[in-house]
Each structure stands twice: as structure tokens, then as C-alpha cells.
Design a protein around this motif. Structure first.
Motif, mmCIF file in Angstrom:
data_model
loop_
_atom_site.group_PDB
_atom_site.id
_atom_site.type_symbol
_atom_site.label_atom_id
_atom_site.label_comp_id
_atom_site.label_asym_id
_atom_site.label_seq_id
_atom_site.Cartn_x
_atom_site.Cartn_y
_atom_site.Cartn_z
ATOM 1 N N UNK A 178 -85.478 0.025 -67.794
ATOM 2 C CA UNK A 178 -84.109 -0.420 -68.111
ATOM 3 C C UNK A 178 -83.245 0.728 -68.629
ATOM 4 N N UNK A 179 -83.850 1.677 -69.323
ATOM 5 C CA UNK A 179 -83.094 2.778 -69.930
ATOM 6 C C UNK A 179 -82.620 3.727 -68.828
ATOM 7 N N UNK A 180 -81.289 3.803 -68.683
ATOM 8 C CA UNK A 180 -80.695 4.555 -67.580
ATOM 9 C C UNK A 180 -81.108 6.035 -67.593
ATOM 10 N N UNK A 181 -81.150 6.633 -68.790
ATOM 11 C CA UNK A 181 -81.492 8.062 -68.884
ATOM 12 C C UNK A 181 -82.932 8.303 -68.456
ATOM 13 N N UNK A 197 -84.725 6.327 -66.489
ATOM 14 C CA UNK A 197 -84.843 6.041 -65.057
ATOM 15 C C UNK A 197 -84.379 7.249 -64.237
ATOM 16 N N UNK A 198 -83.314 7.917 -64.692
ATOM 17 C CA UNK A 198 -82.795 9.084 -63.959
ATOM 18 C C UNK A 198 -83.842 10.196 -63.919
ATOM 19 N N UNK A 199 -84.538 10.391 -65.028
ATOM 20 C CA UNK A 199 -85.608 11.416 -65.056
ATOM 21 C C UNK A 199 -86.719 11.064 -64.081
ATOM 22 N N UNK A 200 -87.091 9.768 -64.082
ATOM 23 C CA UNK A 200 -88.232 9.326 -63.266
ATOM 24 C C UNK A 200 -87.904 9.435 -61.776
ATOM 25 N N UNK A 201 -86.611 9.267 -61.430
ATOM 26 C CA UNK A 201 -86.220 9.305 -60.014
ATOM 27 C C UNK A 201 -86.446 10.681 -59.381
ATOM 28 N N UNK A 202 -86.624 11.699 -60.223
ATOM 29 C CA UNK A 202 -86.860 13.047 -59.675
ATOM 30 C C UNK A 202 -88.265 13.172 -59.106
ATOM 31 N N UNK A 203 -89.112 12.175 -59.374
ATOM 32 C CA UNK A 203 -90.513 12.248 -58.951
ATOM 33 C C UNK A 203 -90.702 11.479 -57.651
ATOM 34 N N UNK A 212 -92.956 8.278 -57.235
ATOM 35 C CA UNK A 212 -92.583 7.048 -57.948
ATOM 36 C C UNK A 212 -91.467 6.323 -57.214
ATOM 37 N N UNK A 213 -91.599 4.983 -57.129
ATOM 38 C CA UNK A 213 -90.464 4.172 -56.687
ATOM 39 C C UNK A 213 -89.860 3.587 -57.959
ATOM 40 N N UNK A 214 -88.622 3.946 -58.252
ATOM 41 C CA UNK A 214 -88.026 3.547 -59.527
ATOM 42 C C UNK A 214 -87.108 2.341 -59.335
ATOM 43 N N UNK A 215 -87.397 1.279 -60.058
ATOM 44 C CA UNK A 215 -86.514 0.109 -60.081
ATOM 45 C C UNK A 215 -85.808 0.148 -61.435
ATOM 46 N N UNK A 251 -91.739 -8.053 -54.644
ATOM 47 C CA UNK A 251 -92.422 -6.743 -54.689
ATOM 48 C C UNK A 251 -93.772 -6.818 -53.965
ATOM 49 N N UNK A 252 -94.486 -7.926 -54.176
ATOM 50 C CA UNK A 252 -95.795 -8.097 -53.527
ATOM 51 C C UNK A 252 -95.619 -8.233 -52.019
ATOM 52 N N UNK A 253 -94.574 -8.976 -51.602
ATOM 53 C CA UNK A 253 -94.320 -9.153 -50.157
ATOM 54 C C UNK A 253 -94.008 -7.790 -49.531
ATOM 55 N N UNK A 254 -93.216 -6.995 -50.229
ATOM 56 C CA UNK A 254 -92.845 -5.662 -49.730
ATOM 57 C C UNK A 254 -94.088 -4.765 -49.610
#
Ligand code: SAM
Length: 273
Positions: free
Chosen positions: A80-83, A85-91, A94-97, A109-112
Motif C-alpha cells: 500500500x505504501x507508494x514509496x 511500492x516504487x522501490x519494489x517496482x525496480x525489481x 517481482x510483480x508489484x500490486x 490472482x489464482x486464475x491469472x
């Protein structure tokens, strides 16, 4: 600064150890794991493997994320924390929601993923019960859940009839999951340390749970435990009479003495009308 102005408590605004300048946000329940011995123990309990559909709730600064994704190769994280999540998106791995976990559709998510999920997380303690109840209706899409929670909550989840911790939470979750406490974690394993002891619970959905109307079960159990020290005749007795359910259930017991199977059987009778 005026001398009479209240001063922040020392340490409340300092960056988290090893957190690249991040300051913990209390409103997001941020207590970051920093004890590598405990982190190893938790990851061993999860035993992630390549090819599994792992989902982490609240990855934060990655204390569990990093060792888990090293083993699983892929990982979906919900933050939920935007900051953060932004860090994690660099990896790339990882698929970041970026979302409130209470708004995430785990069945989708399970269907996907084309398979059942393994859900993990050091949960924000302020919303741990809502998260458990958000996941309850989608348990059929889940292999298992490993969650860090307040130890007191884990004690209630796994408590057996006759114990002081046996409660609404025990009945509602034991109906659907086989559960065990797998790691105990003291406050000093986190930065900042929470005020309470913590523990990791493993929750494995039963393959063939008794079909039950969860809303009926929830209402019935709330009535039963509304006065847990009293004989059920005074509480559940009235609830049963209103529904024309006479007999077949020993009302001379206290709520804390009744096995889960008896509650389920009564909820099934009530739902059948
Ligand atoms: N996993 C990290 C660790 O063990 O160090 C952080 C755990 S911290 C107790 C809880 C995490 O959940 C934080 O990263 C916080 O930002 C995130 N969080 C809080 N509320 C959330 C919500 N409603 N949905 C998703 N994530 C949330």
C-alpha cells in the motif's frame, strides 16, 4: 524552537536500520524485520520453490521478499505504501500490486497464475483480522498461508475448546484451516519494535470443509461468545428458539467448551431453515 513545545520521543522519526532512509509509517503498521536468524527460520518454514505462485502481503523493505524470491524466482507483492511500492517496482522478478490488500481479488490472482496461491506476509497488525476474513472466502484458491501476527492473535487462532484463548476467531478459522504456530518472534527482531510478542502461523485450508453459510456461522458464534462465561441457554438458547431450532444441541455448556464441529452442525441446521 520554543522550550515549551512538545518534543518528539527520541528515535520516533529516525530511518529504519538498513532501510535506505525510509522512516517507518505507524498508520501502515510498519514494523520491519531485521533479525536475520528469525528471517531464515521463517523462510525455512515457508520453504518456497520455483514454479509456485507465491504472493506476499506487505513486502515493505524486502526482509522476507528477498530470500523468498531467491528461492521461488518469481513473486507477486501487494504493498500500500507508494514509496515502498516504487522501490519494489525496480525489481524485474517481482510483480508489484500497489493496493490495499483488502481490495485485492485473490481468486483473480489464482486464475491469472493458473494455480493455487501460497500467501505469505508479516502483516500490518492494525488490520490483521480483516485480512484473515478477506482471505476466508477464497481459501479454495490457496495452498497455504504463512503470516506473522501478534502472538496473542495466533494463540486465539489455534486454541482448543476449554482453553482461555478459545474464541470466535478459533471457531471461524478452524472450520476452514488446519493451523499451527511455527515460529515465535520477540519484539527486538523488528525495527521499530512492536509493543507485543509476535508469532508466525501456518494456515492450510482443509481439502473438504463442511459446507456452511459463513454469515450464519459468524452471527451464531458472535451470539454464543457474547457472554462466554455464561451457560449457552441464556444466549444461544434464545437465538435457536427464534429460528425454531429446538434440541439436538447441549445448551448447558459454555461457548468456550463447544467443539468447532458442534457449531458447524448447528449453523448447517439453521441455514437449512
Ligand atoms: N514484510 C516487511 C518486513 O517483514 O519487514 C514489512 C512488514 S510491516 C509489519 C507491514 C507492511 O504492510 C508494510 O510494508 C506496510 O506498508 C504494508 N501495508 C500496510 N497496510 C497495508 C494494506 N492495507 N495493504 C497492503 N500493504 C499494507
Amino acid at each position: 524552537m520554543r522550550p515549551d513545545r512538545p518534543q518528539p520521543r527520541s528515535g520516533t522519526r529516525r530511518p529504519v536500520a538498513g532501510g535506505g532512509g525510509h522512516v517507518a509509517r505507524k498508520r501502515f503498521g510498519q514494523n520491519f524485520l531485521v533479525d536475520h536468524g528469525v528471517i531464515d527460520e521463517i523462510v525455512r518454514a515457508i520453504a518456497p520453490k520455483p514454479g509456485e505462485a507465491l504472493v506476499e502481503i506487505g513486502p515493505g523493505l524486502g526482509a522476507l521478499t528477498n530470500p523468498v524470491v531467491e528461492r521461488s524466482e518469481k513473486l507477486t507483492v501487494i504493498e500500500l505504501d507508494r514509496d515502498l511500492a516504487a522501490r519494489l517496482r525496480k525489481r524485474q522478478e517481482l510483480k508489484v500490486v500497489e493496493s490495499d490488500v483488502l481490495k485485492v481479488d485473490f481468486a483473480a490472482l489464482a486464475a491469472e497464475a493458473g494455480q493455487k496461491l501460497r500467501v505469505i506476509g508479516n502483516l500490518p497488525y492494525n488490520i490483521s483480522s480483516p485480512i484473515l476474513f478477506h482471505l476466508l472466502p477464497v481459501a479454495e484458491h490457496v495452498v497455504d498461508q504463512h503470516f506473522m501476527l501478534q502472538k496473542e492473535v495466533v494463540d486465539r487462532m489455534v486454541a482448543q475448546p476449554g482453553c482461555k484463548d478459545y474464541s470466535r476467531l478459533s471457531v471461524m478459522l478452524q472450520w476452514r484451516y488446519d493451523m499451527a504456530c511455527v515460529v515465535d518472534v520477540p519484539p527486538e527482531s523488528f525495527d521499530p519494535p512492536p509493543k507485543v510478542d509476535s508469532a508466525v502461523v501456518r494456515m492450510t485450508p482443509w481439502a473438504q470443509p463442511e459446507a456452511v453459510d459463513v454469515q450464519v456461522l459468524e452471527k451464531m458464534v458472535a451470539v454464543a461468545f457474547s457472554q462466554r462465561r455464561k451457560i449457552l441457554r441464556h444466549t444461544l438458547g434464545a437465538w435457536m428458539a427464534e429460528r425454531g431450532l429446538e434440541g439436538g444441541f447441549d445448551l448447558q455448556r459454555r461457548a468456550e467448551e463447544v467443539p468447532v464441529a458442534d457449531y458447524i452442525a448447528l449453523a448447517r441446521r439453521a441455514a437449512a431453515g
